[in-house]
Design a protein around this motif. Structure first.
Motif: not given
Ligand code: ADP
Length: 550
Positions: A188-190, A233, A305-307, A326-327, A329-331, A358, A423, A438, A529
């Motif tokens: 998603s290019g965060t 996603h 997807g985020a903390a 809580h989980a 992951g990444m694309t 995590q 990360d 990150r 996010k």
């Molecule tokens: P983008 O990198 O474009 O945001 P992704 O969905 O692939 O797209 O994002 C993956 C990133 O999201 C991870 O590298 C991490 O930084 C963050 N992330 C995913 N899950 C968690 C989590 N449970 N806690 C903290 N960060 C997370």
């Protein structure tokens, strides 16, 4: 000695055929807003997928290896495309409908989508882009929406239902090499430009088995899953493939992703498991406080997807009896990296510590931490490094470099084949990961690192705070210092001093932010996010009203 075992490719075709036959009675329920939800059995979905494959092949001339885009919400027709397109040997490119127009155009052209299957409700988004989508020859429209916006477009327009109607319910499935691409998804290019990840049949199959397991999301025919996380996603985190494999029914939210309709559909259709990013659950929690509904069917929700702020986990558990898992992951990881199921035999307090982390990596995800100069960092629960991973459902390259070949940017892949996640965190001796940030969000203050996530989690546990995002800003003396941007709950007039005093009971003195700003909402990325790039830019442009505490 070679084994004596059969070498059968692991393919999406197996998932389609198995789900339609063995779990034929399981249901796909798609929410339609006010009216009756649409209901189809897996058997019907399987037959419709086969009809779709026939239509794409016979009518649109889709060949093996060609790319079919989907610009769709989470609904039954999207699932049909998920099953049909890879099974016929083509590649499904799920398009992120929240990307800015220029990026959406870029990814369609980059992947050379020949066909786009689009929901009628998204035509106003697609129509203006079509002149710039060079490779698109066919547009297939599914569901309600004004088709006239496509009048005069260069591509041939089809209606989904008319296209599949009366088509054969058999298809001569090709024998597919399990390593071939089945689906294409761009990050998603965060933190930069979108990059394409081409999932293989094998990686989808193995990843789905992990999602099925008790270590994963514990899917079975007894469950009904609500994937709020979009199917664009990272394949809705594997939930829909996994459901078709195990017979878990699926509740598809379609375009009704606001907290109100989500609460309504949970009360009416009664799913047992769900998955989404934290911001969705924050919204749902506030909605349930304002207008209570019966959400007792939900056994477990997966947040990643985020903390996930611990305060959010506790609120769901204490106020609604819903267990939050809580989980991470990444694309690039399909997306499952780790899941926080705690081990047995812990005190309640210890158990929370594990659950807030995590989580634990499954056997197929190998992990290590490295320092900035590439040295291995000990896995002792306190030493911090960048997380690197390796395994059968993890990208080893990105799709489509300069010559059309896969490419491996040095900052993402090590020469010995590990993915650099970007990360930063620590891993305990018993394998539990705690991310502190990150790499790009870490606050480097006078040689020490401050975790923005830790400060945010503490702030969001304050009863007056709705959301908080902390970013690094330049500082003459320390290099960088934290800036706390805070969204207060309605009616709160709490001051910065009080918030800082609250933080000072929880983190070391040198980590306390001096700079504070109130904002109306934390800006979000296309997948919901916190978008810290935007906050940093607003600060740099002087758009924030910043108060500096002594
Ligand atoms: P983008 O990198 O474009 O945001 P992704 O969905 O692939 O797209 O994002 C993956 C990133 O999201 C991870 O590298 C991490 O930084 C963050 N992330 C995913 N899950 C968690 C989590 N449970 N806690 C903290 N960060 C997370």
């Amino acid at each position: 000695m070679f084994s004596t075992m059969q070498d059968v490719p692991l393919t999406v075709t197996r998932i389609l055929v198995h789900g339609a036959l063995a779990h034929g009675k399981a249901q796909v329920v798609t929410w339609t807003g006010d009216g009756e939800p649409q209901r189809r059995t897996f058997h019907e979905v399987g037959l419709r997928s086969i009809q779709l494959a026939n239509a794409l092949h016979d009518e649109l001339g889709v060949e093996e290896g060609q790319v079919v885009g989907s610009l769709m919400w989470n609904n039954c027709e999207h699932l049909e495309a998920y099953l049909a397109v890879p099974s016929m040997g083509a590649v499904l490119h799920t398009l992120n409908l929240r990307l800015p127009a220029a990026q959406l155009t870029w990814v369609v052209n980059h992947a050379a989508d020949r066909v786009i299957i689009v929901n009628g409700s998204l035509l106003p988004l697609l129509a203006p882009l079509l002149p710039g989508l060079k490779s698109v020859e066919h547009v297939v429209v599914a569901g309600p929406g004004d088709r006239s916006v496509l009048d005069g477009c260069r591509a041939t327009v089809h209606d989904y239902e008319e296209l599949i109607e009366g088509r054969p319910v058999r298809y001569p499935w090709p024998v597919i090499d399990e390593r071939r691409a089945a689906a294409l998804c761009y990050t998603s290019g965060t933190t930069g430009d979108p990059k394409g990840v081409a999932y293989s049949h094998r990686s989808i199959y193995l990843h789905s088995m992990q999602i099925n397991s008790v270590e994963g999301f514990g899917m079975s025919g007894k469950e009904m899953v609500l994937p709020v996380v979009p199917m664009f996603h990272a394949n809705a985190w594997g939930t829909t493939h996994s459901a078709f494999m195990t017979g878990a029914s699926i509740l598809m939210p379609d375009r009704f992703l606001q907290p109100g309709p989500l609460a309504d559909m949970i009360e009416t259709v009664r799913p047992t498991v769900s998955a989404a990013v934290p911001t969705i659950w924050q919204g749902l929690l506030a909605e349930l406080d304002a207008r209570p509904r019966d959400v007792s069917s939900l056994r477990e929700v997966y947040i990643g997807g985020a903390a996930c702020p611990p305060s959010l986990m506790k609120a769901f558990e204490e106020r609604h009896g819903i267990r939050v898992v809580h989980a991470w992951g990444m694309t690039e990881l399909s997306p499952l990296g780790s899941v926080a199921h705690p081990p047995a035999g812990l005190t309640a307090e210890e158990e929370w510590r594990y659950r807030e982390s995590q989580g634990l990596f499954p056997a197929s995800v190998e992990y290590r931490l490295t320092s900035a100069d590439g040295e291995l960092v000990p896995l002792d629960g306190t030493s911090v490094g960048e997380l690197e991973v390796r395994g059968p459902w993890i990208a080893g390259a990105y799709f489509g470099g300069a010559e059309g070949e896969p490419f491996r940017p040095e900052d993402k892949f090590t020469p010995d084949g590990w993915l650099k996640t970007g990360d930063v965190g620590a891993i305990t001796e018993d394998g539990f990961l705690t991310l502190t940030d990150r790499a790009k969000d870490v606050i480097k203050s006078g040689g020490e690192w401050i975790s923005s996530v830790e400060l945010e989690n503490h702030l969001m546990a304050h009863p007056d705070v709705a959301e908080a995002a902390v970013v690094a800003v330049p500082d003459e003396k320390w290099g960088e210092r934290p800036l706390a941007t805070v969204v207060l709950k309605d009616g709160s007039g709490i001051g910065y001093e009080a918030l800082r005093a609250f933080l000072s009971e929880r983190v070391a003195h040198w980590q306390l932010p001096e700079r504070w700003a109130l904002i109306e909402e934390v800006p979000k990325t296309s997948v919901g996010k916190f978008d810290k790039k935007v906050i940093r830019r607003r600060y740099a442009d002087g758009e924030l009203e910043v108060t500096q505490l002594a």
